[in-house]
Design a protein around this motif. Structure first.
Motif, PDB file in Angstrom:
ATOM      1  N   GLN A  17       0.825  -1.206   0.000  1.00  0.00           N
ATOM      2  CA  GLN A  17       0.000   0.000   0.000  1.00  0.00           C
ATOM      3  C   GLN A  17       0.861   1.258   0.000  1.00  0.00           C
ATOM      4  O   GLN A  17       0.506   2.268  -0.598  1.00  0.00           O
ATOM      5  CB  GLN A  17      -0.935  -0.019   1.211  1.00  0.00           C
ATOM      6  N   ASP A  18       2.001   1.201   0.710  1.00  0.00           N
ATOM      7  CA  ASP A  18       2.920   2.339   0.631  1.00  0.00           C
ATOM      8  C   ASP A  18       3.417   2.544  -0.791  1.00  0.00           C
ATOM      9  O   ASP A  18       3.551   3.686  -1.268  1.00  0.00           O
ATOM     10  CB  ASP A  18       4.119   2.105   1.568  1.00  0.00           C
ATOM     11  N   HIS A  19       3.669   1.433  -1.486  1.00  0.00           N
ATOM     12  CA  HIS A  19       4.120   1.537  -2.874  1.00  0.00           C
ATOM     13  C   HIS A  19       3.013   2.108  -3.756  1.00  0.00           C
ATOM     14  O   HIS A  19       3.275   2.955  -4.616  1.00  0.00           O
ATOM     15  CB  HIS A  19       4.564   0.155  -3.366  1.00  0.00           C
ATOM     16  N   ILE A  20       1.786   1.654  -3.546  1.00  0.00           N
ATOM     17  CA  ILE A  20       0.659   2.149  -4.344  1.00  0.00           C
ATOM     18  C   ILE A  20       0.439   3.634  -4.085  1.00  0.00           C
ATOM     19  O   ILE A  20       0.116   4.405  -5.000  1.00  0.00           O
ATOM     20  CB  ILE A  20      -0.610   1.334  -4.032  1.00  0.00           C
ATOM     21  N   LYS A  48       2.488   5.843  -3.688  1.00  0.00           N
ATOM     22  CA  LYS A  48       3.490   6.668  -4.387  1.00  0.00           C
ATOM     23  C   LYS A  48       3.162   6.840  -5.873  1.00  0.00           C
ATOM     24  O   LYS A  48       3.951   7.418  -6.617  1.00  0.00           O
ATOM     25  CB  LYS A  48       4.869   6.032  -4.241  1.00  0.00           C
ATOM     26  N   GLY A  49       2.028   6.291  -6.348  1.00  0.00           N
ATOM     27  CA  GLY A  49       1.628   6.515  -7.737  1.00  0.00           C
ATOM     28  C   GLY A  49       1.308   5.269  -8.518  1.00  0.00           C
ATOM     29  O   GLY A  49       0.934   5.344  -9.685  1.00  0.00           O
ATOM     30  N   SER A  72      -1.228  -2.735 -11.571  1.00  0.00           N
ATOM     31  CA  SER A  72       0.204  -2.784 -11.906  1.00  0.00           C
ATOM     32  C   SER A  72       0.958  -3.670 -10.921  1.00  0.00           C
ATOM     33  O   SER A  72       1.885  -4.385 -11.292  1.00  0.00           O
ATOM     34  CB  SER A  72       0.798  -1.380 -11.899  1.00  0.00           C
ATOM     35  N   VAL A  73       0.542  -3.624  -9.665  1.00  0.00           N
ATOM     36  CA  VAL A  73       1.192  -4.471  -8.663  1.00  0.00           C
ATOM     37  C   VAL A  73       0.908  -5.938  -8.978  1.00  0.00           C
ATOM     38  O   VAL A  73       1.802  -6.796  -8.906  1.00  0.00           O
ATOM     39  CB  VAL A  73       0.695  -4.100  -7.244  1.00  0.00           C
TER      40      VAL A  73
END
Length: 2033
Positions: A1172-1175, A1177-1178, A1183-1184
């Motif tokens: 979720q932290d990665h998501i 960021k944009g 994509s994940v």
């Protein structure tokens, strides 16, 4: 006994008995002693009776039998035998004459020696005294009365015989009960003796007497015969017992004879007792009874003798029989023993060989084990794990097991044999025991040897461990000893006070040392005796001893530090005390400025100026007093605090200093008292003028008051008016106020001044003024009295005017009466007579009023007023007589008229009564209509009206009676003609009144009857109302009486119950009211017809009460039925609710209990956070998911692993640190719920399912939009929710919203705000386990509340129903019990769920911790490996460089001949440079290694391993550095040895040069230095190169010069003393030896003897004597410069001389450096400062001095006291008469000019201060004062001083006994007997002093004088050598406190910094000490031992801080020896290991 008057029957010892001086008071009798008298062997009794016919005084208490109880004063005591417990104790006892003869004799008392006595015997009987028994007669009763014959008789009876009397036995009559009057009074109770009637005595006849005499004779003959037979039998028995051998037969015969005699004596006793009894019964005479009684003791004595002999015979007979039995037994035992000895000897011989063989085998087996074990030693370097060693240990253990078995078998056999030998005969037993015990001992020794071998492996390993432990102990102990030794050096070498920093640093040294000692002690204690071998134990004991010694040394150091710190504290405290005292002294100096106006010579100042000056003086005095008080208080506080704070020595020092300070304070206080006295005197003189003015003002005001009050002193009021009197009075009031004010002011001032002033003259003057003021006050008092009389005079004038008007009006009234008086024959109407009577009364009233007023006014009136009032009084009296005359003339007519008026008024009163009676009849009408019973309300109203009417009649009747009675009394005073008819008419009115009263009484009786009837009606109505209320109660409870209550709801039932309760309460109140009403009426109707009716009502009320109780019971049962049904319903509902809640909790807890997937879900939770932290960021979910799938459509296990690695890389973390490989696989398996092996997008989305906890209350809505959504519910704190989608952001509301559902109720879902628009957080993420746990906690909390609620309800109901045993509530009680059991079961079930959940939570935490630990361990291992590899690379480089350095410096360290090295400097330089380079590399490596810090979060084991790697690496770096330092140290040591060898060669070459040229070595230095104090390095090197026979290379000379100069540059210099110290050689004499002229000892003539410890300089040699071979030197004795030859050592090895360094001394105190050998008092060369160093040139030698005159004096300049010498070498150094001096007698000012009015005050001169005349004396003509110009010796101030004031005051007088110094300088010294030291200061020429003591002749003791040269400037002179002034100096110091090493001798800004010198560093002096004149400190040039750094350093700071302390060679040798011992100990320990 009846109570007697004092002195009659009661013994009162205190008032009656006289006390002999020095004797014991009779109130304290001696204690009863249990003495043994002659009669103690028999027990006697007394019988007390009386022969009196009647008892008048009551002695029955004393009558009766007494038994012997003890002994008092050598006589037996007797106590009465009591028949009843309530009888009084009576004692018969004897008292000797210790309290006087009046108290001696036999007594009857309540206790032995007590104060309460009743009778005393005065008869003296020799027989009684001899027998020690009380006399039979002569008893006084009471004790002080006359003796009455036969009143009291005491008969002594034998214990075994009944007493015989000569008359009938008297019996005590029955005593009447005691009355209150007979109770004893006082402190001791008196026994009550009641009177009794005594029977008459019966006398025996003559015939009876003769028969009795015959019987007595026969009895006497029998007793005599019995005695003779007893004596004969006893004699025969004693002959038998006296035989040498006693035979059994003879003893048996003696026994038979004695028994026969014993029986005969006993029979005689019985016969005699019978005769005594018969004689008493026959009333025989006392003499006959006595004869018979005296035979009884004879028989008893014979009986005792027989019994004694019989006992002896029995003992001997038993002994003889026992001896015969023993002899027989002894013979039989001897025969049996001999036979047993033979048998047992044979058995022993048979058993011995077998035992010997088996014991020997056991010993051999033990020896084998010992041999095997001896082959192995713990000191071997082989490891115990090696195969051959393991095998050897196994062999030892096997052999030890076998040997142990052999020993056990041998012990068993020997033990059995020993058991058998115990049954042997004695001799065989002894031999067998010896043999077998010897075997047993051998076996014990073998077992003792074998026991440690059994534990060989364990002990072997323990020894190895012990070696390591011992090494650790040794290291810690060495470290501690080194630190303690260093601290010891720091403290022991300190000759002066240590500074606080030194104490702190030394204390810090002791801390680690003490800790090391503690650890060492603990380690030693842990090594128990059983854990180590003997050698280790011995070593441990040695270490323990060293620990004890170190601790003792540490404690001694702490004691030194404590004393040093204590001294610092004392000094600090004293500094504060001195500061306080100085403040007080400064405050006193300020008083001088304040009194300056009085010190100009003008004795009387103007008033204002004087008052101002006095105020200033008083202010200064107060300030000084405050300062002194502060100092005193502080000193007291210090004294109080110091008692428990300091040691005895420090406290004594503190007390001495405080006493000095206290003396200073007292001196200042004395001066202040003088100043205070002077101020008071000046103030008193100035205040008299003010007092005089006030007194004059008071006198004037008093005179003014007297003038004003003259007007008020008139005697004729007619001559003055009221207005004039008022004016005069007002003026007098004002004048009086002024006079009083002036008087009070003057009196207050005089009183205040009298209190302030103490001087008699001033007090006398104040007394005179006070008398004047008192006279004025008396005048003022007189005037005030007149003024007070004026006020009365004005009032009197007004009264006179008013009374005069009243008298005029009175006279007019009298005239009117006289005019209206009728003639004698004139008739007047009644109205006229009444008018005349009223006028007469008015006139009489006026006359009386005027008389009273005038009499009151005349009381206390003035003479003038009395005169005027008297004239008015005359007029009043005249008018009174006229009025009286008129009254008498009209009296008869007026009385008749008045009588008529009285009758009419009385008739009116009676008519009013009768009218009231008419109203009474009207009120009674309702009861007179014929209706017997009226309605209650109507009857009540009628009764009230009747009572009101009766009251009205009563009031009118009482008023009429009073009026008639009054008028009757008044008419009775009239004349008979007027009174008689009037009284008749008034009596008729009285009868009418009485008739009315009778009617009223009858009416009241009728009213009471009506009232009782009405009350009965009221009672009946109350009963009816109660019955109606009870009926309502029954009706109200009817609905609850139905069988089926189901139709009644809870609300209706409650309402019915409440209604029933209210009705019951109302009915109970009505019944209670009726009961109270009937009770009140009972007394009203008693004796009336209504009484029976009342009883009927009460009976009816009883039935009503029963009916009420029945109704209550019925209602209660009905209520109970309803309540029972209600309770059962409520209980059932609560239990069902509890069951539902528990079921709900059980279902919710199943996931936590049954599943272990929360660990995997927790990992997914962490992974979800990263994704979720990665998501955020944009990125997006798609994509994940694509990233996780890769090229596939689904996510495989490999892809999932790659995805986890990728997401961790994106977040910047190592995947190996976050997830383990097995954890990733577990997450994949959990997501792959259908076990398909891959993840679809839907499965993958499960990663994002998160749980949250509510952290702020928030609502849940139906839709995303807050404005459009409806609230579903409110989330409270801690509520857990599960996300159904990702959080979404509301752009419009600026909120983050989450679609979620409740974990505890999945049916409830909606949208919740996660984060507000102001940043407030409402939901916080939770792990899955925490979310479920929180949800479950809330559910369990709610369930617990429900359970508690149900439990509380059921408990309360059970408690309420506890007493119900029947009825409807019994069913409810049973149900409550059932519900309680079920609720408890559910409670336990809920508790079990909680317990299981808690255990599951702990298990989860445990698994989670294990998971974290596994991840942490994997990460820690990687970190540890990386660190180890990096450090090892750096260590390899350092070790290679270390090896290269060792190869370079090998020529200096390989032990070769160092003197042949041509280039030692080059080797030394290269080695040092390489070493420095390696040190830098090592430092860099250390820094690099230290930077490898332990990362945070690593496990403790890994952290320890990392620290061990770092620590080991640092240790290896330190080892490299130590190795290099050791190499450098070795090189430096070798270089020093080379330099010393070269120095010895140079020393010899210079001595040869001096001898060759016949000069002194100083000349050579002068040549090198061109006569200066220093020589350059280059010049010295050039000189050495030019010396013949000295072949040295340049590097060799440079090496030597580097060592002695310290500066290796060409600019380096060497001082003279350093040159001489290095190249001069000195010896010290060890034993007395001769100093001779020649080298040869033979025939050499001695010059003088060289004494021990004397120094000698070597001038030549050493050279050997050719004949004796003794080594000798030619030298100069330093003491007296004598030159000669002396032997260094003898031919037998005796050492006479020992080499020593050049002698120097340093000053311990400031000293004068004098010019000549003998101290003459002349000016010294200069003064040597403390710590300055002298080079000894000559001495020490003794100086004998001549006698001088000494005086103790006080210097006037600075008030110092000390001793001075008046003469020296025949010349006077101080004398009198050279100058003129004046001494101040009274405080006076020093001014700047002679004119006293124009001059300016410079300062005040103190009393006792001395001044020296400069000009004068001169007399000032204008002021009349005598003045001189003088010099103040105190401070050198010049000015003019008044010596004689204008009023004759002497301010200063000339002193002719003042000494002044006549020489240039004169030392002022501390002590009388100290001429060469202790100088306080030098007195200058013309300085004056006062002699306090002396002159005295003083002959000084011889002193040691020494010639020396100051190293600082080369000054040469003589000093006196004592241990307190000078001390041997060594050119070595140790740094005591951190300081700096600088480049120049000056400390100024030009001085460069060489380096910082640390505490404890050793320093070698190269030059100095020299003074830095600007800083005022001594500096030395030194070379540090640590790194050979050279520079200048300060010895002692200008504030006293000590930086360097002396460090002698002996101190260094001691330290080296200790270090060597420590190193040897370490080496020995290593070798042993």
């Amino acid at each position: 006994m009846a109570p007697q008057a004092p002195g009659r029957f009661t013994r009162q010892p205190q008032p009656q008995m006289p006390q002999a001086p020095g004797r014991r008071p009779p109130r304290l009798p001696a204690p009863v002693k249990r003495e043994v008298s002659e009669s103690a062997s028999r027990s006697s009794r007394l019988r007390v009776y009386t022969e009196a016919e009647q008892d008048d005084i009551g002695i029955s208490t004393l009558l009766g039998e007494y038994t012997e109880q003890g002994v008092n004063h050598g006589y037996p005591t007797y106590q009465k035998v009591l028949e009843n417990s309530d009888e009084v104790n009576v004692f018969v006892y004897f008292w000797d004459s210790r309290d006087g003869p009046e108290f001696s004799g036999w007594w009857f008392g309540d206790s032995v020696g007590g104060q309460q006595v009743w009778s005393r015997s005065v008869e003296k009987s020799e027989a009684a005294d001899k027998a020690k028994v009380p006399p039979s007669r002569g008893w006084r009763v009471p004790w002080d009365a006359e003796c009455v014959e036969g009143l009291l008789i005491v008969e002594v009876m034998d214990a075994m015989v009944q007493p015989v009397t000569n008359g009938p036995t008297p019996t005590a009559p029955t005593a009447p009960p005691p009355s209150k009057a007979n109770k004893p009074q006082g402190p001791a109770p008196v026994p009550i003796i009641t009177p009794q009637l005594i029977k008459p005595k019966i006398q025996p006849t003559d015939s009876d007497q003769s028969v009795m005499l015959e019987r007595i004779k026969l009895a006497s003959d029998r007793v005599a015969a019995a005695e003779a037979e007893v004596e004969q039998a006893i004699a025969s028995t004693r002959r038998t017992l006296a035989a040498q051998e006693l035979e059994e037969s003879s003893l048996a015969d003696a026994d038979t004879v004695l028994r026969s005699q014993l029986e005969n004596v006993q029979n005689e006793q019985k016969q005699l007792a019978k005769e005594l009894s018969e004689a008493r019964a026959a009333n025989c005479s006392q003499s006959n009874l006595g004869e018979l009684a005296r035979m009884m003791p004879r028989l008893r004595q014979s009986l005792v003798k027989v019994e004694a002999e019989l006992a002896k015979v029995k003992n001997n007979l038993a002994k003889v029989r026992a001896d015969a039995v023993l002899a027989k037994q002894r013979v039989e035992a001897v025969e049996a023993a001999a036979e047993a000895e033979q048998r047992d000897a044979r058995a022993f011989q048979a058993a011995l060989p077998e035992a010997m063989e088996i014991v020997t085998q056991a010993e051999d087996a033990v020896e084998t084990v010992a041999i095997l074990a001896a082959a192995m030693s713990v000191d071997d370097e082989t490891d115990t794990s090696e195969a051959h060693q393991v095998q050897a240990i196994q062999d030892i253990e096997t052999s030890a097991t076998k040997a142990s078995a052999d020993l056990l078998e041998a012990r068993k056999l020997v033990s059995n044999r020993l058991g058998e030998t115990k049954r042997f005969a004695p001799e065989a037993k002894r031999v067998a025991m010896q043999e077998f015990q010897a075997m047993e001992k051998r076996l014990a020794e073998a077992a003792k040897r074998l026991n440690p071998l059994k534990r060989f492996r364990q002990e072997f390993e323990q020894k190895a461990a012990a070696k390591k432990a011992l090494q650790e102990i040794q290291n810690k102990l060495n470290s501690a000893e080194l630190e303690i030794e260093k601290a010891h050096i720091m403290t022991s070498s300190t000759d002066t006070q240590m500074e606080q920093d030194d104490i702190t640093s030394t204390t810090q040294l002791l801390g680690p040392a003490e800790e090391d000692l503690k650890k060492t002690s603990q380690l030693i204690d842990q090594r128990q005796p059983g854990q180590s071998d003997a050698a280790s134990q011995k070593e441990l004991e040695g270490m323990k001893k060293r620990v004890v010694e170190a601790r003792e040394k540490l404690q001694s150091i702490r004691q030194v530090l404590k004393r040093q710190e204590e001294t610092l504290q004392v000094d600090s405290t004293l500094s504060q005390v001195h500061e306080k005292i100085e403040q007080a002294e400064e405050a006193f100096l300020a008083t001088s400025e304040a009194e300056m106006p009085f010190l100009k010579g003008l004795e009387v100042l103007p008033l204002d100026e004087g008052a101002q000056a006095v105020a200033q003086c008083e202010a200064a005095t107060k300030k000084c007093e405050a300062a002194l008080e502060s100092a005193r208080t502080f000193i007291k506080k210090v004294e109080s605090d110091s008692k428990a704070k300091y040691s005895k020595e420090a406290q004594q020092h503190l007390m001495d200093e405080l006493q000095k300070c206290r003396s200073r304070g007292e001196e200042t206080e004395k001066k202040l008292n003088v100043f205070r006295k002077e101020t008071r005197q000046r103030k008193a003189k100035g205040m008299l003028q003010e007092v005089s003015e006030k007194v004059v003002e008071a006198e004037n005001q008093s005179q003014a008051l007297a003038e004003v009050v003259k007007v008020l002193n008139t005697e004729n009021l007619d001559s003055v008016t009221v207005e004039s009197l008022k004016t005069a009075f007002e003026q007098s009031v004002a004048a009086e106020k002024e006079a009083v004010r002036s008087y009070n002011q003057a009196r207050q001032i005089i009183t205040a001044k009298q209190k302030e002033v103490k001087e008699p003259p001033v007090l006398t003057e104040l007394t005179r003024l006070q008398k004047k003021l008192a006279a004025a006050h008396q005048e003022m008092i007189k005037s005030r009295q007149l003024a007070k009389g004026g006020d009365q005079l004005i009032k009197g004038k007004k009264i006179f005017n008013e009374e005069e008007k009243k008298v005029v009006a009175m006279e007019q009234a009298v005239e009117r009466v006289e005019k209206q008086m009728p003639a004698e024959d004139q008739e007047y109407s009644k109205e006229d007579l009444i008018n005349i009577d009223s006028q007469i009364k008015a006139a009489v009233t006026a006359v009386n009023t005027s008389t009273r007023t005038l009499e009151a006014a005349m009381t206390g009136a003035s003479v003038a007023l009395k005169t005027s009032l008297t004239s008015l009084m005359t007029k009043v009296k005249d008018a009174s007589s006229r009025v009286e005359k008129a009254k008498q003339a009209s009296k008869t007519q007026r009385e008749k008229a008045a009588a008529e008026v009285f009758v009419k008024e009385a008739e009116q009163q009676v008519e009013n009564v009768e009218a009231a009676l008419v109203k009474v009849a009207e009120a009674e009408l309702p009861f007179l209509k014929g209706i017997e019973v009226l309605p209650l309300s109507e009857a009540s109203i009628a009764i009230a009206e009747c009572e009101k009417a009766a009251k009205h009649v009563q009031e009118a009747l009482e008023k009429a009676k009073s009026f008639v009675s009054a008028k009757v009394m008044e008419v009775q005073r009239f004349a008979e003609a007027a009174a008689k008819p009037c009284l008749e008419r008034l009596n008729g009115l009285v009868e009418r009144n009485n008739a009315a009263a009778t009617k009223l009484t009858e009416f009241r009786k009728d009213t009471e009857s009506h009232k009782r009837t009405s009350q009965m009606q009221e009672a009946e109505e109350m009963l009816n109302a109660a019955e109606a209320e009870i009926e309502k109660t029954r009706e109200a409870g009817a609905p609850l009486s139905a069988e089926d209550l189901s139709s009644i709801t809870q609300e209706i039932g409650t309402e019915i119950c409440e209604k029933i309760a209210a009705l019951e309460k109302g009915a109970s109140k009505k019944v209670s009211d009726a009961l109270n009403f009937l009770a009140e009426r009972r007394k009203d109707v008693r004796g009336t017809p209504q009484e029976k009716e009342l009883e009927q009502f009460q009976a009816r009320l009883g039935k009503i009460k029963a009916s009420l109780a029945e109704a209550k019971k019925t209602a209660s049962q009905q209520e109970q039925r309803f309540v029972s049904r209600k309770l059962q319903a409520e209980g059932l509902e609560l239990v069902n609710e509890v069951e539902r809640e528990v079921k709900k909790v059980e279902v919710a807890a199943e996931p936590l209990l049954a599943s272990s997937s929360f660990l995997v879900r927790g990992n997914l939770h962490r992974l979800s956070g990263l994704v979720q932290d990665h998501i955020s960021k944009g990125s997006s979910k798609d994509s994940v998911f694509q990233q996780a799938c890769g090229e596939r459509e689904r996510v495989t296990l490999e892809g999932f692993q790659a995805f986890v690695t990728w997401i961790l890389e994106q977040s910047g973390e190592d995947s190996r640190d976050v997830f383990l490989e097995q954890e990733v696989e577990a997450m994949f398996t959990h997501l792959d719920s259908d076990k398909s092996g891959d993840l679809t997008e839907k499965k993958f989305q499960d990663i994002f399912l998160d749980q949250f906890a509510c952290v702020q209350p928030v609502s849940m809505t139906e839709s995303f939009s807050i404005s459009e959504g409806k609230s579903v519910l409110k989330l409270d704190l801690g509520v857990a929710v599960e996300a159904l989608s990702r959080p979404q952001y509301d752009e419009q509301q600026k909120l983050t919203r989450l679609h979620c559902r409740l974990l505890e109720d999945s049916t409830k879902e909606g949208w919740v705000t996660m984060k507000g628009n102001q940043g407030k957080v409402f939901l916080d993420r939770l792990s899955p386990h925490s979310a479920h746990q929180k949800s479950l906690d809330r559910m369990m909390s709610a369930s617990t509340k429900v359970v508690n609620k149900a439990s509380s309800f059921l408990s309360a109901r059970r408690k309420e129903l506890n007493d119900c045993s029947n009825g409807p509530l019994l069913e409810a009680k049973v149900k409550m019990e059932e519900f309680k059991v079920k609720a408890s079961s559910l409670q336990r079930k809920l508790d079990e769920i909680k317990k299981k959940v808690a255990e599951a939570a702990k298990e989860y935490e445990k698994c989670e911790a294990q998971q974290k630990r596994a991840r942490s361990d994997a990460r820690d291992k990687r970190l540890l490996d990386a660190m180890t590899k990096a450090i090892e690379q750096e260590l390899h480089t350092l070790k290679a460089e270390e090896k290269r350095i060792a190869e370079v410096v090998a020529p200096l360290t390989n032990g070769a001949d160092l003197e042949v090295l041509d280039a030692p400097v080059s080797i030394l330089k290269d080695g040092k440079e390489m070493a420095e380079k390696l040190k830098e590399q090592s430092a860099a490596a250390r820094k690099s290694i230290q930077q490898h810090e332990v990362p945070q979060g690593v496990a403790a084991g890994t952290a320890t391993s990392m620290r061990q790697v770092i620590s080991t690496s640092l240790s290896e770096v330190d080892t490299v550095i130590k190795t290099v330092n050791a190499l450098v140290k070795a090189v430096n040591s070798s270089a020093v040895k080379v330099a010393e060898a070269i120095q010895r060669r140079v020393q010899l070459a210079l001595r040869q040069e001096v001898q060759r040229r016949d000069i002194r070595i100083e000349v050579i230095f002068d040549e090198i230095s061109n006569g200066g104090h220093t020589a350059s390095r280059s010049d010295l090197s050039r000189c050495l190169n030019n010396l013949p026979d000295l072949k040295l290379t340049t590097e060799q000379i440079s090496l030597m010069l580097d060592r002695i100069i310290g500066d290796n540059s060409e600019d380096g210099v060497i001082s003279r003393w350093n040159f001489l110290r290095r190249f001069q050689q000195f010896y010290e004499c060890q034993k007395t030896i001769a100093l001779t002229h020649d080298l040869a000892i033979t025939n050499s003539k001695p010059i003088r003897m060289l004494n021990a410890e004397e120094a000698i300089e070597v001038l030549e040699g050493p050279r050997g004597d050719e004949k004796s071979g003794i080594e000798r030197i030619r030298g100069r004795a330093v003491r007296d410069n004598t030159i000669g030859w002396v032997s260094v050592s003898g031919n037998q090895g005796s050492v006479f001389l020992k080499e020593r360094p050049k002698p120097f001394v340093h000053c311990l105190v400031d000293l004068p450096l004098e010019k000549s050998f003998r101290s003459s008092g002349e000016a010294p060369v200069r003064s040597l400062k403390t710590n300055e160093v002298l080079e000894i040139l000559e001495g020490p030698r003794q100086d004998s001095r001549d006698a001088v005159m000494r005086v103790r004096c006080k210097v006037f300049t600075d008030q110092l006291e000390g001793w001075v010498t008046l003469n020296s070498a025949g010349e006077m150094q101080a004398q009198t008469g050279q100058q003129r001096f004046w001494k101040c007698k009274t405080g006076v000012a020093v001014t700047d000019g002679p004119n006293i009015k124009l001059c300016k005050v410079l300062r005040k001169m103190e009393v006792g201060e001395l001044i020296r005349l400069l000009e004068g004396p001169e007399v000032d003509k204008e002021s009349g004062v005598t003045r001189i110009k003088a010099l103040c010796l105190k401070d050198g101030l010049e000015g003019w001083v008044t010596t004689l004031g204008n009023a004759g005051t002497l301010y200063a007088e000339e002193k002719s006994d003042i000494y002044s110094v006549s020489c240039d300088e004169l030392p002022l010294q501390k002590a009388y007997g100290d001429l060469s030291s202790g100088t306080i200061r030098m007195l200058r020429k013309d300085e004056a002093f006062e002699v306090l003591e002396g002159p005295k002749e003083f002959r000084p003791e011889p002193v040691e004088r020494m010639k020396g040269r100051a190293l600082a400037d080369g000054a040469v002179g003589w000093v006196t050598a004592t241990t307190k002034r000078l001390k041997r100096w060594y050119p070595n110091y140790i740094c005591k406190q951190n300081t700096v090493l600088q480049t120049t001798v000056s400390i100024g800004p030009t001085a460069g910094l060489v380096r910082r010198v640390e505490e404890g560093e050793l320093l070698e002096v190269l030059d100095g000490p020299k003074e830095d004149s600007e800083a005022g400190v001594l500096r030395v040039k030194v070379k540090t031992r640590k790194d050979q750094a050279v520079g200048w350093i300060t010895l002692k700071g200008n504030q006293g801080t000590l930086f360097l302390i002396q460090w002698s060679r002996r101190d260094e040798e001691q330290l080296k020896q200790k270090q060597k011992s420590l190193q040897e100990g370490l080496g020995a320990a290593k070798e042993k290991e």
